[in-house]
Design a protein around this motif. Structure first.
Motif, PDB file in Angstrom:
ATOM      1  N   TYR C  69       0.872  -1.167   0.000  1.00  0.00           N
ATOM      2  CA  TYR C  69       0.000   0.000   0.000  1.00  0.00           C
ATOM      3  C   TYR C  69       0.914   1.224   0.000  1.00  0.00           C
ATOM      4  N   HIS C  70       0.784   2.041  -1.045  1.00  0.00           N
ATOM      5  CA  HIS C  70       1.580   3.261  -1.172  1.00  0.00           C
ATOM      6  C   HIS C  70       0.688   4.414  -0.715  1.00  0.00           C
ATOM      7  N   ILE C  71       0.852   4.808   0.555  1.00  0.00           N
ATOM      8  CA  ILE C  71      -0.047   5.753   1.222  1.00  0.00           C
ATOM      9  C   ILE C  71       0.387   7.196   0.931  1.00  0.00           C
ATOM     10  N   ARG C  72      -0.471   7.973   0.306  1.00  0.00           N
ATOM     11  CA  ARG C  72      -0.160   9.394   0.100  1.00  0.00           C
ATOM     12  C   ARG C  72      -0.283  10.126   1.437  1.00  0.00           C
ATOM     13  N   THR C  73       0.774  10.838   1.823  1.00  0.00           N
ATOM     14  CA  THR C  73       0.724  11.511   3.125  1.00  0.00           C
ATOM     15  C   THR C  73      -0.353  12.597   3.137  1.00  0.00           C
ATOM     16  N   SER C  74      -0.659  13.148   1.976  1.00  0.00           N
ATOM     17  CA  SER C  74      -1.681  14.201   1.938  1.00  0.00           C
ATOM     18  C   SER C  74      -3.076  13.640   2.232  1.00  0.00           C
ATOM     19  N   SER C  75      -3.221  12.307   2.188  1.00  0.00           N
ATOM     20  CA  SER C  75      -4.530  11.695   2.464  1.00  0.00           C
ATOM     21  C   SER C  75      -4.719  11.393   3.942  1.00  0.00           C
ATOM     22  N   LEU C  76      -3.672  11.555   4.747  1.00  0.00           N
ATOM     23  CA  LEU C  76      -3.765  11.196   6.167  1.00  0.00           C
ATOM     24  C   LEU C  76      -4.469  12.278   6.969  1.00  0.00           C
ATOM     25  N   SER C  77      -5.325  11.872   7.908  1.00  0.00           N
ATOM     26  CA  SER C  77      -5.914  12.873   8.795  1.00  0.00           C
ATOM     27  C   SER C  77      -6.348  12.234  10.109  1.00  0.00           C
ATOM     28  N   ALA C  78      -6.392  13.057  11.166  1.00  0.00           N
ATOM     29  CA  ALA C  78      -6.816  12.615  12.498  1.00  0.00           C
ATOM     30  C   ALA C  78      -7.684  13.720  13.091  1.00  0.00           C
ATOM     31  N   ASN C  79      -8.883  13.368  13.486  1.00  0.00           N
ATOM     32  CA  ASN C  79      -9.822  14.345  14.072  1.00  0.00           C
ATOM     33  C   ASN C  79      -9.979  15.582  13.175  1.00  0.00           C
ATOM     34  N   GLY C  80     -10.024  15.344  11.876  1.00  0.00           N
ATOM     35  CA  GLY C  80     -10.246  16.453  10.949  1.00  0.00           C
ATOM     36  C   GLY C  80      -9.003  17.234  10.595  1.00  0.00           C
ATOM     37  N   ALA C  81      -7.851  16.936  11.254  1.00  0.00           N
ATOM     38  CA  ALA C  81      -6.611  17.657  10.961  1.00  0.00           C
ATOM     39  C   ALA C  81      -5.754  16.840   9.999  1.00  0.00           C
ATOM     40  N   SER C  82      -5.153  17.503   9.018  1.00  0.00           N
ATOM     41  CA  SER C  82      -4.254  16.801   8.108  1.00  0.00           C
ATOM     42  C   SER C  82      -2.902  17.526   8.088  1.00  0.00           C
ATOM     43  N   ILE C  83      -1.947  17.029   7.293  1.00  0.00           N
ATOM     44  CA  ILE C  83      -0.589  17.596   7.285  1.00  0.00           C
ATOM     45  C   ILE C  83      -0.569  18.839   6.404  1.00  0.00           C
ATOM     46  N   PRO C  84      -0.153  19.981   6.958  1.00  0.00           N
ATOM     47  CA  PRO C  84      -0.101  21.193   6.120  1.00  0.00           C
ATOM     48  C   PRO C  84       0.998  21.067   5.057  1.00  0.00           C
ATOM     49  N   VAL C  85       0.808  21.719   3.922  1.00  0.00           N
ATOM     50  CA  VAL C  85       1.836  21.709   2.874  1.00  0.00           C
ATOM     51  C   VAL C  85       2.930  22.722   3.215  1.00  0.00           C
ATOM     52  N   GLY C  86       4.138  22.480   2.676  1.00  0.00           N
ATOM     53  CA  GLY C  86       5.223  23.444   2.805  1.00  0.00           C
ATOM     54  C   GLY C  86       5.820  23.552   4.188  1.00  0.00           C
ATOM     55  N   VAL C  87       5.619  22.546   5.019  1.00  0.00           N
ATOM     56  CA  VAL C  87       6.081  22.571   6.410  1.00  0.00           C
ATOM     57  C   VAL C  87       6.946  21.337   6.679  1.00  0.00           C
ATOM     58  N   PRO C  88       8.137  21.485   7.299  1.00  0.00           N
ATOM     59  CA  PRO C  88       8.946  20.312   7.644  1.00  0.00           C
ATOM     60  C   PRO C  88       8.231  19.457   8.693  1.00  0.00           C
ATOM     61  N   TYR C  89       8.234  18.157   8.494  1.00  0.00           N
ATOM     62  CA  TYR C  89       7.670  17.282   9.526  1.00  0.00           C
ATOM     63  C   TYR C  89       8.408  15.948   9.504  1.00  0.00           C
ATOM     64  N   ALA C  90       8.031  15.029  10.422  1.00  0.00           N
ATOM     65  CA  ALA C  90       8.635  13.698  10.505  1.00  0.00           C
ATOM     66  C   ALA C  90       7.517  12.696  10.758  1.00  0.00           C
ATOM     67  N   ILE C  91       7.782  11.436  10.408  1.00  0.00           N
ATOM     68  CA  ILE C  91       6.741  10.402  10.420  1.00  0.00           C
ATOM     69  C   ILE C  91       7.187   9.225  11.290  1.00  0.00           C
ATOM     70  N   GLU C  92       6.288   8.749  12.143  1.00  0.00           N
ATOM     71  CA  GLU C  92       6.493   7.514  12.897  1.00  0.00           C
ATOM     72  C   GLU C  92       5.374   6.542  12.520  1.00  0.00           C
ATOM     73  N   VAL C  93       5.772   5.322  12.157  1.00  0.00           N
ATOM     74  CA  VAL C  93       4.796   4.289  11.788  1.00  0.00           C
ATOM     75  C   VAL C  93       4.923   3.131  12.771  1.00  0.00           C
ATOM     76  N   LEU C  94       3.829   2.821  13.449  1.00  0.00           N
ATOM     77  CA  LEU C  94       3.761   1.643  14.325  1.00  0.00           C
ATOM     78  C   LEU C  94       2.798   0.654  13.687  1.00  0.00           C
ATOM     79  N   SER C  95       3.129  -0.633  13.738  1.00  0.00           N
ATOM     80  CA  SER C  95       2.251  -1.654  13.165  1.00  0.00           C
ATOM     81  C   SER C  95       2.086  -2.777  14.172  1.00  0.00           C
ATOM     82  N   ASP C  96       0.929  -3.447  14.153  1.00  0.00           N
ATOM     83  CA  ASP C  96       0.730  -4.554  15.104  1.00  0.00           C
ATOM     84  C   ASP C  96       1.493  -5.814  14.681  1.00  0.00           C
ATOM     85  N   ILE C  97       1.882  -5.908  13.413  1.00  0.00           N
ATOM     86  CA  ILE C  97       2.704  -7.035  12.948  1.00  0.00           C
ATOM     87  C   ILE C  97       3.872  -6.472  12.121  1.00  0.00           C
ATOM     88  N   PRO C  98       4.957  -7.222  11.958  1.00  0.00           N
ATOM     89  CA  PRO C  98       6.089  -6.716  11.177  1.00  0.00           C
ATOM     90  C   PRO C  98       5.716  -6.381   9.731  1.00  0.00           C
TER      91      PRO C  98
END
Lengths: 124, 124, 124, 124
Positions: C69-98
């Protein structure tokens, strides 16, 4: 409290600040991108190595807890000395707590920009 | 005295010297970027592997202590033989002391340059 | 049944959604590329870290068994908030299985696109 | 006799064959770049994973001893099926002896090419 993650010592052998930028949306730059997962502030000590002269040592940078910081290498300086443009160099990052480090370069020498990125090499 | 850091054996499977360069600021090139954190000089032995012929072996390069060296692959030669342009190859780097190795390629075949970079794979 | 492979915790320090795209074949975007080798569905929890504000937490994504699954970061959101464009950020991914995670960015700010990619850093 | 080096199992989560190429020096392509350090031939089994359909399995490739092989993904096929262009996919490489794997993509969709490369993720 969130736990610190990653490693305390990271290496990036290929640093280079492109000496010019074409007119356009971007200016040539490099970033040392740090993530500090912990709740505490991380204290970084950066050393810059060159091909033909002594290293530039003891550059201090702080990264707040639960924050990322994308550090422009052109902003780094120690005792009034900064990294010259157009010169090959290498980067060592030491931190007092575990962090994760990635390095990216945007070369806007030409109107048509080029990008590269690596996760830094962790010394364990 | 500073301690040596990293590994003594590194692999880069994707080497390729672009055969031409468009007019402009850059010439197509590849670099094997080495950081030697120790106070001693590092002695490197580089082997170049091809798809259809015997490897080019025993290429010697020295990297001074507390220095980086961004080695142009086009400058490497052994017994008068060097790496042909436009041919897929792979790189093995052996060092007598631990070092860190990154590989970067600038493809200036076109006026619009392209960049790629990887930290080499350490054999432990 | 196929076994899960990889790690459950991955970090990408350098995230950035380019704010604009030139006319052409591509739109600027980033992807978090996940491979789930196992026969079971993987449940991911993604956290987005910023330089100057609290993290965006608890973004849930499912990746089916034996699928990428190639997830577009622009499609991610939590409680109506998504990632703003043009801003430095970092990503942490946790999964229940490897799983295995790679991050790629296509910057189409200009007519001449630029690409970068890294395998994310695994926390073991 | 030279010893095999690296790992037997490698993952590349981000595969994508650009559907078109602009006129010019290059055609869009991806390569799975393998180095076989040993004196023996390596037997590879490649699996291609998709977002919305069953994997393409049991693609066999041989890499001669003391050779590199830069495998074009567009050349891979199993039972008459090959990888469709313009579709996200992921790659798993299994080998009977240790090898090292890097993945590179040249996107020549536009006259201005873009490059990306990663060392594949080793499953240990």
């Amino acid at each position: 409290m969130h736990q610190a993650r990653g490693e305390k010592h990271w290496i990036i052998p290929d640093g280079f600040i492109p000496p010019k930028s074409a007119p356009g949306d971007y200016v040539s730059h490099e970033s040392i991108c740090v993530l500090n997962c912990s709740s505490e502030e991380a204290q970084l000590q950066i050393t810059i190595f060159f091909e033909d002269r002594e290293p530039l040592e003891n550059i201090s940078v702080a990264v707040a807890g639960r924050r990322t910081y994308h550090i422009r290498t052109s902003s780094l300086s120690a005792n009034g000395a900064s990294i010259p443009v157009g010169v090959p160099y290498a980067i060592e990052v030491l931190s007092d707590i575990p962090i994760i480090v990635q390095y990216s370069r945007l070369d806007a020498t030409q109107a048509a920009n080029a990008l590269m990125s690596v996760v830094a090499y962790p010394i364990k």
